[in-house]
Design a protein around this motif. Structure first.
Motif: not given
Length: 696
Positions: A6, A9-10, A13, A87, A90-93, A295
Motif C-alpha cells: 500500500t 501504491r501511495i 500515485a 492516500a 489519491y483515493n487509495i484505501e 497505469d
C-alpha cells in the motif's frame, strides 16, 4: 501500520508538483518548478521542486525531501499520518492495523526478490564483460546492432551462457534460496524437481522501476539460435514485485529528459529505446510489446502532457494500437503520431540518423490523432457511406473521451473541416457519447457499492438474499443476463462484463450454438484441470496444456465469448483457480456457493454420457477423457462457427429495426459490429477449411 504494498501504491500515485501546488504557487523554470518557501518568510523564490526526481528543497532554509517528507513538515504529521493524508488525496484505501505475520513475510519476500534480481543483474553483466563466451557471443551481438560500449553499460545489458544451469548454480553457491529464484522467474522448476535457468543462451535486457530497482528481465535468443524457436524474447513472469502492465522499459533513464523536453516518445521494444538513446534522443520509453495500459500512461503523465507515438514504417499493428491512442486521450494527454519511412522501425532509423536528423524528421512528419486516424481510415472507406459513417463515429468516440472541454471543442472543429461535416452534428454526437459514458460509470459505481455491501454483510455466499442469480434474472425478465438484445447493458442486479450480443437471451436451448456451448462447459466442468496435450515452450521443454487453458485461449484468439452469463462466469473462475494445487473443476463447481452455478454444474454432469462414443480397432470403447486432444478442438471450432453465424443473423435483423435505422449513430455502431463478426467468420472458415456462405 501500513503494509509495504500500500505504501508503494501511495508513493507511485503521489506527484510532488501536484501535492506541493496545493500549498505553494509554483512556476516552471527549466526542468523544475520554483516558488516561495512555505517553511520560512522570503520574497525571492528559493523553493525548488523536481518532478523527475520526486523531491523538493529550499535552498535558503534547507528544508525539503520527497512528497511524504513535505507533508510531514508542512502539516506537522507523523510519517504514517502523512501517508494517510496522501492516500486520502489519491483515493487509495488503507487500513490502519498491525501487520500480520504473513504480511511481514510478504514485505520480507519483496525485499528478497529485489536483492536476487540485483544479484542476477550483476551476474549477467559480469558474464558479458568478463567471460570469453560473453565477449565472443553476447558482446558481438550488441556491437553488431551498433550499440556502443558506454550505452551497453548504461542500460546494464548482459548475457547468460548456453548452460541451462550456470546461473542457478552460481546463485545457490552465493546462498540465495531456490524459492526466491523461482518466484522472481529467473529459474523454473522441472518435473524432476531440479531448477533450470530461464534465460540461458540469451542476451539480457534488465527492466528498471522508476527508482532504478531491477524488477524484471527480458532475454533475446541470438540470431544463430532462432531456428525452430517460436519466441525470440522471453520475459520474466509476473511476481510479487513485477506487474508488466505497470512498468515501462527505459522510464528510469528517460524521466529527466522527458521533463526537460516536456515530451515523451513511445516505442515498442527494448532496442528501439536503446538506439534512440544512443542517437541522442533520451526522452523515450517502450511498452515492451504489450498493449498500452492506464497505469503506464499515468507513469508518463507524471512528467509530461505531450506524447508522440512512433510506428514502424510498414504500419503493421497500427489499427490495433488506436485503442491505445484513445486511452492516452482519456488521460488528458496531448497525442501525436509519427510514421517512420517504409522498412524502418525506431531502432533502424536511429542507427541511420543522428539526433538532429531524427528530431527534424519527427517534427516534419508527426500529426495529431485526428489527422492520423482520418487518413488511416479514409483509405478504406472510398465512397461507401456506411464506411464513412463508421469512420466519423470512430473519430467522435475518440474526441468524446478527452476530459478538457476546450480541447474537445478544438478537435471537433478540426474534424468537421477535415470530413466536411456540420459541426453541430458532431457536437451533439460527442455530447451524447459523454452522457452515455457518465451513465455507465455511475451504474458501475452503484454496482460496485452494491457488491461491497453484499460482501460485507454476508461474505460467504456468492448469491445474496434479494439478488437474482444471472440465469434466474434472465428467465424472469426476458432479457439476456448482460445484454438487452441490442448490445446495451441490462439491469443493475446482474454483474457487468464486456459481453455484447444481438442474440436474444431466451429461446436458444435448441439452437446449434447453444448446444455446442453447453457441450464445452460440460467438458470444462468434467475435465477442466486435465492435461489434453503438451506444447513446446521457448526452452524446448514440453509444457502441459489443460482443457481450461485451451478453451479460454481459443475463444480469446477470435475475441469470442460464451453467450450465457453463467457459462462466462464459470470459465472466468476456472481460469483464475486453475493453478491452485487443490483445484478440481467438477468438485469446485458442483459445491459452488453460488446456487445458480452449482445447480448448472450438477445438471451438466448428471448424465455420464460421452459426446460421441466409438470403438477402437480392438472393439474397446474409447472414452471422452482418452481423446480430449481430438474432441476439445472440434467442439471449440464447431461452437465458434455456430455462434458467429447466429450473431450475424440477429445483427442483420437488428439493422432493420426502425429505432436503429432512424438513429445514425446506433445504426453505425451495429453495422461496425456486423463487419467485425463477418471478418471473424471468414477467419474461422479458413481455419476450419470451410466455404464462407454469403450472409446477405
Amino acid at each position: 501500520m501500513i503494509d509495504q504494498a500500500t505504501i508503494d501504491r501511495i508513493l507511485d500515485a503521489a506527484q510532488i508538483v501536484d501535492v506541493v501546488s496545493e500549498f505553494v504557487t509554483l512556476r516552471k523554470r527549466g526542468v523544475n518548478y520554483i516558488g516561495l518557501c512555505p517553511f520560512h518568510n522570503e520574497k525571492t523564490p528559493s523553493f525548488s521542486v523536481s518532478p523527475s526526481k520526486g523531491v523538493c528543497k529550499c535552498f535558503s532554509c534547507g528544508k525539503g525531501g520527497n512528497v511524504v517528507h513535505f507533508i510531514m513538515e508542512h502539516e506537522q504529521l507523523s510519517y504514517y499520518e502523512a501517508l494517510k493524508w496522501l492516500a486520502k488525496k489519491y483515493n487509495i484505501e488503507i487500513k490502519e492495523r498491525e501487520l500480520t505475520k504473513e504480511e511481514k513475510q510478504a514485505h520480507d519476500l519483496r525485499e528478497s526478490l529485489f536483492v536476487v534480481n540485483q544479484f542476477a543483474n550483476d551476474y549477467f553483466q559480469n558474464i558479458l564483460h568478463n567471460s570469453i563466451e560473453g565477449q565472443r557471443i553476447g558482446m558481438t551481438y550488441f556491437r553488431g546492432r551498433g550499440f556502443r560500449d558506454d550505452i551497453i553499460k548504461k542500460f546494464q545489458l548482459g548475457y547468460s551462457t548456453d548452460s541451462h544451469k550456470a546461473f542457478v548454480q552460481a546463485a545457490l553457491k552465493q546462498g540465495y534460496k531456490e524459492e526466491f529464484l523461482v518466484k522472481t522467474g529467473l529459474c523454473y522448476r522441472k518435473e524432476d524437481g531440479s531448477l533450470n535457468d530461464r534465460f540461458w543462451g540469451r542476451v539480457i535486457f534488465p527492466v528498471h522501476t522508476l527508482s532504478g530497482k531491477v524488477v524484471a528481465f527480458g532475454g533475446r535468443v541470438l540470431n544463430a539460435a532462432t531456428k525452430n524457436v517460436q519466441m525470440k524474447y522471453v520475459n520474466s513472469p509476473e511476481s510479487e514485485i513485477y506487474h508488466k502492465s505497470k512498468e515501462l522499459y527505459g522510464i528510469y533513464f528517460a524521466k529527466q529528459a522527458i521533463v526537460r523536453q516536456d515530451r515523451c516518445f513511445l516505442v515498442e521494444g527494448y532496442t528501439d529505446v536503446i538506439s534512440m538513446h544512443q542517437s541522442g534522443i533520451e526522452n523515450v520509453v517502450a511498452s515492451s510489446g504489450t498493449a498500452l495500459t492506464s497505469d503506464q500512461i499515468r507513469l508518463i503523465h507524471r512528467f509530461t502532457n505531450n506524447i508522440t507515438v512512433l510506428y514502424d514504417g510498414d504500419g503493421a499493428g497500427i489499427k490495433a494500437s488506436i485503442r491505445g491512442i484513445d486511452m492516452l486521450l482519456e488521460e488528458g494527454m496531448n497525442v501525436k503520431v509519427c510514421l517512420l519511412p517504409d522498412g524502418d522501425d525506431p531502432d533502424s532509423f536511429a542507427r541511420k540518423h543522428n539526433a538532429t536528423e531524427y528530431q527534424a524528421y519527427i517534427n516534419g512528419h508527426e500529426v495529431d490523432f485526428i489527422h492520423f486516424k482520418t487518413n488511416l481510415l479514409l483509405a478504406e472507406t472510398g465512397k461507401d457511406p456506411i464506411k464513412k459513417a463508421a469512420l466519423i463515429s470512430s473519430i467522435v468516440k475518440s474526441i468524446s473521451v478527452i476530459p478538457d472541454a476546450i480541447v474537445r471543442s478544438v478537435y471537433i472543429r478540426e474534424c468537421a473541416q477535415l470530413l466536411e461535416m456540420n459541426e453541430k452534428i458532431l457536437v451533439e454526437a460527442t455530447a451524447k457519447l459523454i452522457e452515455q459514458a457518465k451513465e455507465s460509470k455511475q451504474k458501475e459505481t452503484e454496482r460496485k457499492k452494491l457488491r461491497e455491501q453484499r460482501n460485507s454483510s454476508s461474505p460467504a455466499p456468492a448469491v445474496q438474499e434479494g439478488a437474482k442469480p444471472a440465469q434466474e434474472a434472465q428467465e424472469s425478465t426476458g432479457q439476456p443476463a448482460l445484454s438487452d438484445g441490442n448490445g446495451i447493458p441490462a439491469n443493475d442486479e446482474i454483474p457487468a462484463d464486456n459481453y455484447t450480443s444481438f442474440i436474444p437471451a431466451e429461446g436458444n436451448e435448441r439452437k446449434v450454438f447453444y448446444e455446442k456451448e453447453e457441450d464445452l462447459v460440460r467438458m470444462l466442468i468434467r475435465y477442466g484441470e486435465r492435461v489434453m496435450c503438451y506444447v513446446e515452450n521457448e526452452n524446448g521443454d514440453e509444457t502441459p496444456l489443460t482443457v481450461i487453458e485451451y478453451i479460454a485461449q481459443s475463444l480469446k484468439e477470435d475475441d469470442l465469448q460464451f453467450h450465457d452469463a453463467l457459462h462466462r462466469e464459470i470459465l472466468k473462475e476456472a481460469e483464475e483457480r486453475l493453478h491452485d494445487d487443490s483445484f478440481v473443476a467438477e468438485r469446485h463447481f458442483v459445491s459452488h456457493p453460488n446456487q445458480a452455478i452449482s445447480k448448472l454444474a450438477a445438471d451438466l454432469i448428471s448424465e455420464r454420457y460421452q459426446l460421441s462414443k466409438y470403438h477402437s480397432k480392438g472393439q474397446k470403447i474409447v472414452t471422452d477423457e482418452e481423446r480430449l486432444y481430438e474432441l476439445i478442438p472440434r467442439l471449440v471450432i464447431d461452437f465458434k462457427l455456430s455462434i458467429v453465424e447466429e450473431e450475424m443473423k440477429h445483427t442483420l435483423q437488428a439493422l432493420t429495426k426502425p429505432e436503429i435505422v432512424n438513429d445514425p449513430q446506433q445504426y453505425t455502431r451495429v453495422m461496425m459490429h456486423f463487419k467485425d463478426i463477418q471478418q471473424t467468420q471468414i477467419a474461422l472458415a479458413r481455419k476450419a477449411g470451410d466455404r464462407v456462405v454469403n450472409a446477405s
